[in-house]
Design an enzyme around this catalytic site. Structure first.
Site, PDB file in Angstrom:
ATOM      1  N   ALA A 282       0.853  -1.198   0.000  1.00  0.00           N
ATOM      2  CA  ALA A 282       0.000   0.000   0.000  1.00  0.00           C
ATOM      3  C   ALA A 282       0.880   1.237   0.000  1.00  0.00           C
ATOM      4  CB  ALA A 282      -0.899   0.006   1.232  1.00  0.00           C
TER       5      ALA A 282
ATOM      6  N   ASP B  45      -4.817   7.993  15.268  1.00  0.00           N
ATOM      7  CA  ASP B  45      -5.239   7.588  13.924  1.00  0.00           C
ATOM      8  C   ASP B  45      -5.879   6.201  13.967  1.00  0.00           C
ATOM      9  OD1 ASP B  45      -5.632   7.908  11.224  1.00  0.00           O
ATOM     10  OD2 ASP B  45      -3.597   7.303  10.642  1.00  0.00           O
TER      11      ASP B  45
END
Length: 316
Positions: A21, A152
Site C-alpha cells: 500500500a 489515527d
C-alpha cells in the site's frame, strides 16, 4: 522475481516481494530479509515517499514513530523491528501481517449484504482496546508515563491476521507527552474517525482514541458511515456538533449491552466517555464471556478464512 531493496552488508539484505500500500507519507512493501545459511524472514518495510523524504517535518515524524513504538511489544500491536537508513532516506522494518484490515472486512460484508456477527465484531474491538490500554499505559525505562495517544485509530489501521490475531498498526502520528509541541496548531489523523476534541484542534489524551474506536465499532455493526467519508470541514463540523444517531435505529436487534458500550465510547462529554480503553475492553469481555464460551483467536481465524478464501492460499 524478488529484487534487492537494501543491502545491509555482504551477506544480509532485504528483498522486495510486492508493494502492499501507499499513502500519506510512506509506502509499505512486503519484503524478505535474507540472512546467513539460507535464513529468510518475511517482514513489512515502510519507506518514505520521495517528496516526504525531502520534508524535514515528515522525516522527523517518521523517525519519531519508530522510536516511540520500538518498545511496544504486545500481541495486538504490530511489532517494529528496526529503523534503518538507505542512501538519503529512512525505512522502518516491522512485523508482516498475513491478513486483512477492518476496511476490507467491512467492504466484504457490504458486498454480500450482511452485517458481521456481533460477537466477532465485539471480539475484534476488544482486542484493539487491549492494544490501546497497553500503549496508553506504557512507561519509559525510568518509570515515567509516556502518554502515548495513537491519534489515527481507523479501519485501515486495524488488521486481522489469518491466524485470528487482531493488530493495531501505524503509530505514524502518535504522540507522547514530550512530542506535544505542535498539537493544537496542526490537524493530525483521518477526519472521519476523529474525536470532537481532535477535530477542534484541542490537545488530546487517551479518551480521544476511545472515541475513534467507537466510530469504527459503530460503522462495523451498522454497515453505515457515521459522520461522513470525506476529509472536509463539513465532516469535522458533524463530529463536533451533531448528535450520534442511536445505533438501534440502524441495528434494531443490537444487544442492549453493546448499545450502551458504543454510546459510552461516543459520548462527547469527556467525563462521561470511557476513561480508559481497558474499561471499555472489560465491558466488551463481559458481554462476550459472562454467559459462557465466547469467540477466540481460533474463532476469528475460521471466520476470516471463510470470508476471504481467495486470499488464504498464498499464506499456506
Amino acid at each position: 522475481m524478488d529484487t534487492p531493496l537494501f543491502e545491509i552488508n555482504d551477506k544480509h539484505e532485504l528483498k522486495i516481494a510486492r508493494k502492499i500500500a501507499s499513502g500519506g507519507m510512506g509506502t509499505v512493501y512486503e519484503a524478505i530479509q535474507m540472512g546467513a545459511s539460507g535464513f529468510k524472514k518475511r517482514m513489512a518495510i515502510k519507506t518514505l515517499m520521495d517528496d516526504a523524504a525531502e520534508d524535514q517535518e515528515f522525516v522527523e515524524m517518521f523517525i519519531s514513530e519508530a522510536k516511540l513504538v520500538a518498545d511496544l511489544i504486545h500481541e495486538n500491536i504490530t511489532q517494529v523491528y528496526q529503523l534503518g537508513k538507505f542512501k538519503n532516506s529512512f525505512y522502518i522494518a516491522m512485523e508482516y501481517i498475513n491478513g486483512v484490515n477492518l476496511q476490507d472486512f467491512q467492504e466484504r460484508h457490504t458486498a454480500i449484504q450482511e452485517n458481521p456477527p456481533e460477537d466477532i465484531s465485539a471480539f475484534m474491538i476488544s482486542r484493539v482496546c487491549r492494544a490501546l490500554e497497553y500503549a496508553h499505559n506504557k512507561r519509559d525505562a525510568d518509570g515515567n508515563l509516556l502518554g502515548i495517544v495513537h491519534r489515527d485509530v481507523s479501519p485501515k489501521n486495524i488488521m486481522m491476521s489469518f491466524e485470528g490475531v487482531v493488530k493495531l498498526t501505524d503509530f505514524g502520528i502518535a504522540k507522547a507527552v514530550h512530542h506535544m509541541d505542535k498539537e493544537g496548531d496542526v490537524l493530525y489523523g483521518k477526519v472521519p474517525y476523529m474525536s470532537p476534541e481532535q477535530a477542534s484542534f484541542k490537545v488530546t489524551d487517551a479518551r480521544s482514541d476511545i472515541f475513534s474506536l467507537g466510530i469504527c465499532f459503530y460503522e462495523l455493526l451498522s454497515g453505515e458511515i457515521l459522520f461522513g467519508n470525506q476529509e472536509t470541514i463539513i465532516t469535522m463540523q458533524k463530529i463536533m456538533r451533531e448528535d450520534v444517531p442511536p445505533i438501534r435505529e440502524r441495528c434494531p436487534n443490537i444487544s442492549e449491552k453493546l448499545e450502551r458500550i458504543i454510546h459510552k465510547a461516543l459520548n462527547r462529554d469527556l467525563e462521561k466517555r470511557y476513561q480508559t480503553a481497558g474499561e471499555m475492553g472489560t465491558d466488551l469481555e463481559h458481554f462476550l464471556y459472562d454467559d459462557g464460551y465466547g469467540p477466540t483467536n481460533l474463532t476469528l481465524e475460521k471466520y476470516l478464512k471463510n470470508m476471504f478464501p481467495e486470499r488464504v492460499p498464498q499464506y499456506k
